[in-house]
Design an enzyme around this catalytic site. Structure first.
Site, short mmCIF file in Angstrom:
data_model
loop_
_atom_site.label_atom_id
_atom_site.label_comp_id
_atom_site.label_asym_id
_atom_site.label_seq_id
_atom_site.Cartn_x
_atom_site.Cartn_y
_atom_site.Cartn_z
N ARG A 107 0.89 -1.18 0.00
CA ARG A 107 0.00 0.00 0.00
C ARG A 107 0.92 1.22 0.00
O ARG A 107 1.69 1.43 0.94
CB ARG A 107 -0.89 0.01 1.24
CG ARG A 107 -1.54 1.36 1.45
CD ARG A 107 -2.66 1.34 2.44
NE ARG A 107 -3.80 0.63 1.90
CZ ARG A 107 -5.05 0.80 2.34
NH1 ARG A 107 -5.32 1.65 3.30
NH2 ARG A 107 -6.04 0.11 1.81
N HIS A 134 -7.14 0.90 -6.58
CA HIS A 134 -7.34 0.06 -5.41
C HIS A 134 -7.94 -1.28 -5.89
O HIS A 134 -9.10 -1.61 -5.58
CB HIS A 134 -8.26 0.76 -4.42
CG HIS A 134 -8.20 0.19 -3.02
ND1 HIS A 134 -7.40 -0.88 -2.68
CD2 HIS A 134 -8.86 0.55 -1.88
CE1 HIS A 134 -7.57 -1.15 -1.39
NE2 HIS A 134 -8.45 -0.30 -0.89
N GLN A 137 -9.68 -4.03 -3.54
CA GLN A 137 -11.00 -3.58 -3.08
C GLN A 137 -12.07 -3.95 -4.11
O GLN A 137 -13.17 -4.39 -3.77
CB GLN A 137 -10.98 -2.06 -2.88
CG GLN A 137 -12.32 -1.44 -2.51
CD GLN A 137 -12.78 -1.83 -1.11
OE1 GLN A 137 -12.02 -1.68 -0.16
NE2 GLN A 137 -14.00 -2.32 -0.96
N ASP A 231 -17.53 7.29 -1.55
CA ASP A 231 -16.15 7.19 -1.04
C ASP A 231 -15.85 8.53 -0.38
O ASP A 231 -16.59 9.51 -0.54
CB ASP A 231 -15.20 6.87 -2.20
CG ASP A 231 -13.80 6.44 -1.74
OD1 ASP A 231 -13.58 6.31 -0.52
OD2 ASP A 231 -12.93 6.24 -2.61
N CYS A 272 -16.35 1.46 0.36
CA CYS A 272 -15.17 0.65 0.68
C CYS A 272 -14.79 0.75 2.16
O CYS A 272 -14.10 -0.12 2.68
CB CYS A 272 -14.00 1.07 -0.20
SG CYS A 272 -13.46 2.77 0.09
N ARG A 300 -13.32 -8.45 1.61
CA ARG A 300 -11.89 -8.15 1.44
C ARG A 300 -11.08 -9.41 1.79
O ARG A 300 -10.13 -9.75 1.12
CB ARG A 300 -11.45 -6.97 2.34
CG ARG A 300 -12.12 -5.62 2.08
CD ARG A 300 -11.86 -5.11 0.67
NE ARG A 300 -10.44 -5.05 0.33
CZ ARG A 300 -9.58 -4.11 0.74
NH1 ARG A 300 -10.00 -3.11 1.48
NH2 ARG A 300 -8.29 -4.14 0.39
N1 CP Z 1 -11.12 -0.01 2.13
C1 CP Z 1 -9.86 -0.06 2.60
O1 CP Z 1 -8.87 -0.19 1.83
O2 CP Z 1 -9.77 0.00 3.94
P1 CP Z 1 -8.43 0.18 4.78
O3 CP Z 1 -7.88 1.55 4.45
O4 CP Z 1 -8.85 0.05 6.21
O5 CP Z 1 -7.46 -0.89 4.36
#
Ligand code: CP
Length: 324
Positions: A107, A134, A137, A231, A272, A300
């Protein structure tokens, strides 16, 4: 190991619809296996290195749990703990990790970072979120859409409305939904709409899939949509724009019960997470009957299990029904 099979998961655009369907089927099998407490130990003796330049709840917990449920191990690596970018280059970090682990998940702040890791890694690299995309997701989101399909409909029959900013979740959904032949709408203020470069990618998908793309500032476009998605209105690195962003998006682009009514009686709500209640969505919508946000969050884990298996097997050989 046959390195010619090496495939990273940086964007769903690197995958055919058939390959994405294979991952979704694998998700179905593994979700069922989890219910029966019978998850095959397909990651036994293997490990995934998880690099996090940004905080995370879902991505971190889901990858760590997925590795463990499949009999393997996950290592959490923050830039504070490893030499990444300070004493050691990305290129060297990728090559060193790849000598020790079986998958790298990252990430990162910039897409370029995860792309460089992938370029130098000899094991699959998964994009766990960057400034542009992403994709993990979105595997969870597609699966959640399938679990909540309206009676008699298939994915390609759906009209999905993403209301809000041109976020990394929005881009990834736009690419995946158009690849699956859906009608994808980005509804948001003109200044924050999907750039032409994203629309070009979606339109290329549409030529093959028969889907449709609408980019508009007209909130009335939610009418008749099957799925409404929200979002955050601002993310890391956009704190300076926070006030102007909130003024631009609120109240017109906030998902309220009234807006969900406008969409249609069977429309569902997805996000998300994490959500800023009373900003992009009201708590009433999040807690309401049409909300599937916690199914989406659970998926997830479903997605990460499938991705670890799919990418590990793909690296060595194609996954087969017998092996799964
Ligand atoms: N939706 C998502 O990626 O959540 P986090 O930032 O908690 O990983």
């Amino acid at each position: 190991l046959n390195k010619t099979n090496l495939k990273h998961f940086l964007t769903t655009q690197d995958y055919t619809k058939k390959e994405l369907e294979d991952i979704l089927s694998l998700m179905g099998m593994l979700k069922e296996a989890r219910k029966d407490n019978a998850i095959p130990q397909l990651f036994k003796g293997k490990s995934v290195a998880m690099i996090f330049e940004q905080p995370s709840t879902r991505t971190r917990v889901s990858f760590e749990t997925a590795a463990s449920l499949l009999g393997g191990h996950a290592l959490f690596l923050s830039p504070k703990d490893i030499h990444l970018g300070a004493k050691e280059s990305l290129e060297d970090t990728a090559r060193v990790l790849a000598r020790m682990v079986d998958v790298i998940m990252a990430r990162v702040n910039l897409h370029e970072t995860v792309a460089t890791l992938a370029k130098y890694s000899s094991v699959p690299v998964i994009n766990g979120l960057c400034d542009w995309l992403h994709p993990t997701q979105i595997m969870a989101d597609l699966f959640t859409m399938m679990e909540h399909l309206p009676e008699g409909k298939k994915l390609s029959d759906l009209t999905v409305a993403f209301v809000g900013d041109a976020t990394n979740v929005n881009s990834s959904l736009m690419f995946a939904c158009t690849k699956f032949g859906m009608h994808y709408k980005h509804i948001g203020p003109e200044k924050f709409q999907a750039p032409q470069s994203w629309q070009d990618i979606a339109n290329k998908n549409i030529k093959e899939s028969g889907g449709k793309l609408t980019v508009t500032d007209d909130i009335e476009e939610v009418k008749g949509c099957d799925i409404i998605i929200a979002d955050s209105f601002y993310w890391f690195g956009q704190e300076e724009e926070k006030e102007i962003r909130l003024k631009t998006f609120i109240p017109k682009y906030v998902i309220t019960e009234e807006l969900m009514e406008k969409a249609g009686k069977d429309a569902i709500f997805m996000h998300c997470l994490p959500a800023n209640d009373q900003r992009e969505v009201t708590r009433e919508v999040m807690e309401g009957d049409r909300s599937v946000i916690f199914d989406e969050a659970e998926n997830r884990l479903t997605a990460q299990m499938a991705l670890l298996v799919y990418l590990t097997f793909r690296f060595n050989e194609e996954p087969t029904q017998e092996k799964i």
